[in-house]
Design a protein around this motif. Structure first.
Motif, PDB file in Angstrom:
ATOM      1  N   ALA A  29       0.844  -1.203   0.000  1.00  0.00           N
ATOM      2  CA  ALA A  29       0.000   0.000   0.000  1.00  0.00           C
ATOM      3  C   ALA A  29       0.876   1.249   0.000  1.00  0.00           C
ATOM      4  O   ALA A  29       1.988   1.245   0.529  1.00  0.00           O
ATOM      5  CB  ALA A  29      -0.908   0.000   1.238  1.00  0.00           C
ATOM      6  N   PRO A  30       0.390   2.320  -0.624  1.00  0.00           N
ATOM      7  CA  PRO A  30       1.177   3.572  -0.619  1.00  0.00           C
ATOM      8  C   PRO A  30       1.293   4.119   0.793  1.00  0.00           C
ATOM      9  O   PRO A  30       0.427   3.920   1.643  1.00  0.00           O
ATOM     10  CB  PRO A  30       0.351   4.502  -1.527  1.00  0.00           C
ATOM     11  CG  PRO A  30      -1.038   3.949  -1.467  1.00  0.00           C
ATOM     12  CD  PRO A  30      -0.876   2.467  -1.339  1.00  0.00           C
ATOM     13  N   GLU A  31       2.382   4.818   1.051  1.00  0.00           N
ATOM     14  CA  GLU A  31       2.630   5.383   2.360  1.00  0.00           C
ATOM     15  C   GLU A  31       2.192   6.847   2.390  1.00  0.00           C
ATOM     16  O   GLU A  31       2.446   7.605   1.466  1.00  0.00           O
ATOM     17  CB  GLU A  31       4.118   5.280   2.716  1.00  0.00           C
ATOM     18  CG  GLU A  31       4.592   3.838   2.845  1.00  0.00           C
ATOM     19  CD  GLU A  31       6.052   3.780   3.271  1.00  0.00           C
ATOM     20  OE1 GLU A  31       6.646   4.866   3.459  1.00  0.00           O
ATOM     21  OE2 GLU A  31       6.583   2.679   3.412  1.00  0.00           O
ATOM     22  N   PHE A  32       1.520   7.233   3.479  1.00  0.00           N
ATOM     23  CA  PHE A  32       1.075   8.610   3.673  1.00  0.00           C
ATOM     24  C   PHE A  32       1.606   9.119   5.001  1.00  0.00           C
ATOM     25  O   PHE A  32       1.700   8.366   5.978  1.00  0.00           O
ATOM     26  CB  PHE A  32      -0.458   8.701   3.671  1.00  0.00           C
ATOM     27  CG  PHE A  32      -1.091   8.339   2.369  1.00  0.00           C
ATOM     28  CD1 PHE A  32      -1.264   9.298   1.382  1.00  0.00           C
ATOM     29  CD2 PHE A  32      -1.503   7.042   2.115  1.00  0.00           C
ATOM     30  CE1 PHE A  32      -1.845   8.963   0.174  1.00  0.00           C
ATOM     31  CE2 PHE A  32      -2.087   6.702   0.917  1.00  0.00           C
ATOM     32  CZ  PHE A  32      -2.261   7.668  -0.063  1.00  0.00           C
ATOM     33  N   THR A  33       1.954  10.386   5.012  1.00  0.00           N
ATOM     34  CA  THR A  33       2.344  11.042   6.259  1.00  0.00           C
ATOM     35  C   THR A  33       1.399  12.203   6.494  1.00  0.00           C
ATOM     36  O   THR A  33       1.310  13.118   5.671  1.00  0.00           O
ATOM     37  CB  THR A  33       3.790  11.576   6.192  1.00  0.00           C
ATOM     38  OG1 THR A  33       4.675  10.478   5.946  1.00  0.00           O
ATOM     39  CG2 THR A  33       4.176  12.253   7.506  1.00  0.00           C
ATOM     40  N   PHE A  34       0.680  12.148   7.594  1.00  0.00           N
ATOM     41  CA  PHE A  34      -0.258  13.210   7.936  1.00  0.00           C
ATOM     42  C   PHE A  34       0.433  14.198   8.862  1.00  0.00           C
ATOM     43  O   PHE A  34       0.959  13.811   9.913  1.00  0.00           O
ATOM     44  CB  PHE A  34      -1.503  12.631   8.616  1.00  0.00           C
ATOM     45  CG  PHE A  34      -2.312  11.739   7.717  1.00  0.00           C
ATOM     46  CD1 PHE A  34      -3.267  12.282   6.872  1.00  0.00           C
ATOM     47  CD2 PHE A  34      -2.095  10.371   7.686  1.00  0.00           C
ATOM     48  CE1 PHE A  34      -4.011  11.476   6.028  1.00  0.00           C
ATOM     49  CE2 PHE A  34      -2.839   9.557   6.845  1.00  0.00           C
ATOM     50  CZ  PHE A  34      -3.792  10.109   6.014  1.00  0.00           C
ATOM     51  N   VAL A  35       0.437  15.465   8.439  1.00  0.00           N
ATOM     52  CA  VAL A  35       1.123  16.507   9.202  1.00  0.00           C
ATOM     53  C   VAL A  35       0.113  17.589   9.579  1.00  0.00           C
ATOM     54  O   VAL A  35      -0.635  18.073   8.723  1.00  0.00           O
ATOM     55  CB  VAL A  35       2.282  17.135   8.395  1.00  0.00           C
ATOM     56  CG1 VAL A  35       2.947  18.232   9.211  1.00  0.00           C
ATOM     57  CG2 VAL A  35       3.286  16.062   8.010  1.00  0.00           C
ATOM     58  N   ARG A  36       0.093  17.952  10.857  1.00  0.00           N
ATOM     59  CA  ARG A  36      -0.735  19.060  11.338  1.00  0.00           C
ATOM     60  C   ARG A  36       0.206  20.203  11.714  1.00  0.00           C
ATOM     61  O   ARG A  36       1.147  20.012  12.477  1.00  0.00           O
ATOM     62  CB  ARG A  36      -1.548  18.621  12.565  1.00  0.00           C
ATOM     63  CG  ARG A  36      -2.392  19.728  13.180  1.00  0.00           C
ATOM     64  CD  ARG A  36      -3.263  19.189  14.304  1.00  0.00           C
ATOM     65  NE  ARG A  36      -2.452  18.638  15.377  1.00  0.00           N
ATOM     66  CZ  ARG A  36      -2.932  17.856  16.341  1.00  0.00           C
ATOM     67  NH1 ARG A  36      -4.210  17.516  16.335  1.00  0.00           N
ATOM     68  NH2 ARG A  36      -2.142  17.403  17.292  1.00  0.00           N
ATOM     69  N   SER A  37      -0.047  21.390  11.173  1.00  0.00           N
ATOM     70  CA  SER A  37       0.891  22.489  11.404  1.00  0.00           C
ATOM     71  C   SER A  37       0.152  23.802  11.558  1.00  0.00           C
ATOM     72  O   SER A  37      -0.988  23.951  11.131  1.00  0.00           O
ATOM     73  CB  SER A  37       1.896  22.605  10.253  1.00  0.00           C
ATOM     74  OG  SER A  37       1.245  22.983   9.059  1.00  0.00           O
ATOM     75  N   ASP A  38       0.824  24.743  12.222  1.00  0.00           N
ATOM     76  CA  ASP A  38       0.380  26.127  12.230  1.00  0.00           C
ATOM     77  C   ASP A  38       1.624  26.988  12.048  1.00  0.00           C
ATOM     78  O   ASP A  38       2.649  26.507  11.564  1.00  0.00           O
ATOM     79  CB  ASP A  38      -0.404  26.491  13.504  1.00  0.00           C
ATOM     80  CG  ASP A  38       0.391  26.248  14.776  1.00  0.00           C
ATOM     81  OD1 ASP A  38       1.645  26.220  14.688  1.00  0.00           O
ATOM     82  OD2 ASP A  38      -0.218  26.110  15.850  1.00  0.00           O
ATOM     83  N   THR A  39       1.574  28.234  12.476  1.00  0.00           N
ATOM     84  CA  THR A  39       2.695  29.136  12.231  1.00  0.00           C
ATOM     85  C   THR A  39       3.980  28.658  12.893  1.00  0.00           C
ATOM     86  O   THR A  39       5.068  28.835  12.364  1.00  0.00           O
ATOM     87  CB  THR A  39       2.356  30.543  12.760  1.00  0.00           C
ATOM     88  OG1 THR A  39       1.111  30.952  12.200  1.00  0.00           O
ATOM     89  CG2 THR A  39       3.427  31.544  12.351  1.00  0.00           C
TER      90      THR A  39
END
Length: 397
Positions: A29-39
């Motif tokens: 399966a393809p790999e995903f990286t979930f990133v949560r960001s702000d300033t």
């Protein structure tokens, strides 16, 4: 299934063991990286099972967070005065902190928590701002209303503070001799406000915004600061801020920031609040005279007033040298925002978004975030503010 188990199965397949279809599908399966960001922060969101090496079975059923960044962004320089003269980096912001929603009270989850009642730091007779149907219709009239509110906030705040004492520092005398000597130094600006300077300084006047001599001294203090000579720079700001001396509002703001952050001196957050309050009061006096003269726009002290109001909002918000007061923080931020401060626009937007010192209102939040972005102070991750339902007129105030 955790990553460790997947790797073991992959090793077994490579070694010639019979392939398990489910395992092969997961490995391919393809790999995903979930990133949560702000300033200021960036966090990697891991799927259930956690990052490699996690031993806690209970935690494997939940999303986990790996923080990459998130360093303190305290103001460390006088970038506040470059370019426009009042553009600055944001102070450490509650809005960049992570939410712990799992531990919220039931009333908070259901939005049943009561809104704040009042604040001793906000005048009880603070007038409501009358906004025309078309915000573009009477900009000067609206600015006049916000300037009146700013002067009222500054005066109320001054009642609750003690006047700052005259700064007393040994480095002041040392700096005087270094720059002045016998009064013949070519580096000493005229009427340098130190003991021993050629000729007595002019008698102090409450609310003196600036003069040629004061401007030269402020520029010299900024130069010293930018060269890393914080002790001498702060000493000079202290002399210019002295209520019994130059009593200059801009220098009072700068000296207050130096005391707050410990630039070349011992940090003293309470004294910082006193100097910021004095700056706001002095600038408000000048602005009040301008308003009484019939001006609809700010006078010579508008920049100093807005800057002092914004920094006092930070004090009320974070409890720097004064008890935390969310209601006062929100009122101060909103006032500074409507007088053109882009940092304040973002901060009051956060107040409306999170219900800090006011009721939650995403329509007002979107309005101020949009205003900040329009004026060049964009916050990453705020695409939600452009949804059609947040357009002006769609929300209830």
């Amino acid at each position: 299934m955790g990553l460790r188990d997947l790797l073991k199965k992959k090793q077994g397949i490579d070694a010639g063991d019979g392939p398990d279809p489910a395992t092969v599908q997961r490995l391919n399966a393809p790999e995903f990286t979930f990133v949560r960001s702000d300033t200021y922060t960036e966090e990697v969101i891991h799927p259930p099972g956690g990052p490699a090496g996690a031993d806690n079975d209970d935690a494997s059923s939940y999303l986990t967070v790996d923080s990459r960044t998130g360093k303190d962004k305290s103001r460390l320089s006088l970038d506040v005065f470059r370019s426009t003269g009042h553009a600055r980096t944001r102070s450490p912001s509650v809005s960049s902190s992570k939410s712990t929603g799992a531990h919220k009270r039931l009333s908070q989850r259901l939005y049943l928590s009561r809104s704040p009642v009042g604040s001793d730091n906000v005048p009880a007779n603070l007038p409501e701002i009358v906004t025309p149907a078309d915000p573009e219709e009477d900009k000067e009239g609206q600015e006049l209303q916000w300037e009146k509110r700013a002067t009222m906030l500054a005066r109320e705040n001054e009642k609750n503070r003690t006047r700052p004492p005259t700064p007393v520092q040994d480095t002041v005398q040392e700096l005087a001799h270094m720059h002045l000597g016998d009064g013949s130094s070519d580096d000493a600006p005229p009427n340098w406000p130190f003991p021993g300077s050629p000729g007595p300084p002019a008698a102090p006047t409450k609310g003196v915004v600036s003069s040629k001599e004061i401007d030269q001294n402020i520029q010299e203090a900024i130069r010293l600061h930018e060269e890393g000579d914080l002790e001498q720079s702060t000493a000079l700001f202290g002399r210019l801020a002295d209520p019994k001396g130059a009593n200059n509002p801009l220098s009072q703001v700068l000296y207050g920031l130096a005391l707050r952050h410990g630039w070349g001196c011992k940090p003293d957050a309470a004294a910082a609040v006193n100097y910021l309050s004095a700056a706001a009061s002095n600038a408000a006096t000048i602005e009040q005279l301008a308003l009484q003269a019939g001006l609809k726009k700010g006078g010579a002290a508008k920049g100093e007033l807005v800057l002092a109001i914004f920094e006092l909002a930070n004090c009320f918000r974070h409890g720097w040298g004064i008890p935390k007061d969310p209601i006062a923080a929100k009122q101060y931020y909103e006032t500074a925002a409507n007088l053109g401060d882009t940092d304040a626009m973002n901060e009051v937007a956060w107040c409306y978004l999170e219900g800090f010192g006011t009721k939650k209102n995403k329509y007002e939040s979107a309005k101020y975030y949009r205003l900040a972005e329009k004026n060049g102070n964009k916050i990453i991750g705020n695409t939600w503010i452009w949804k059609e339902k947040y357009n002006p007129g769609n929300g209830k105030k």
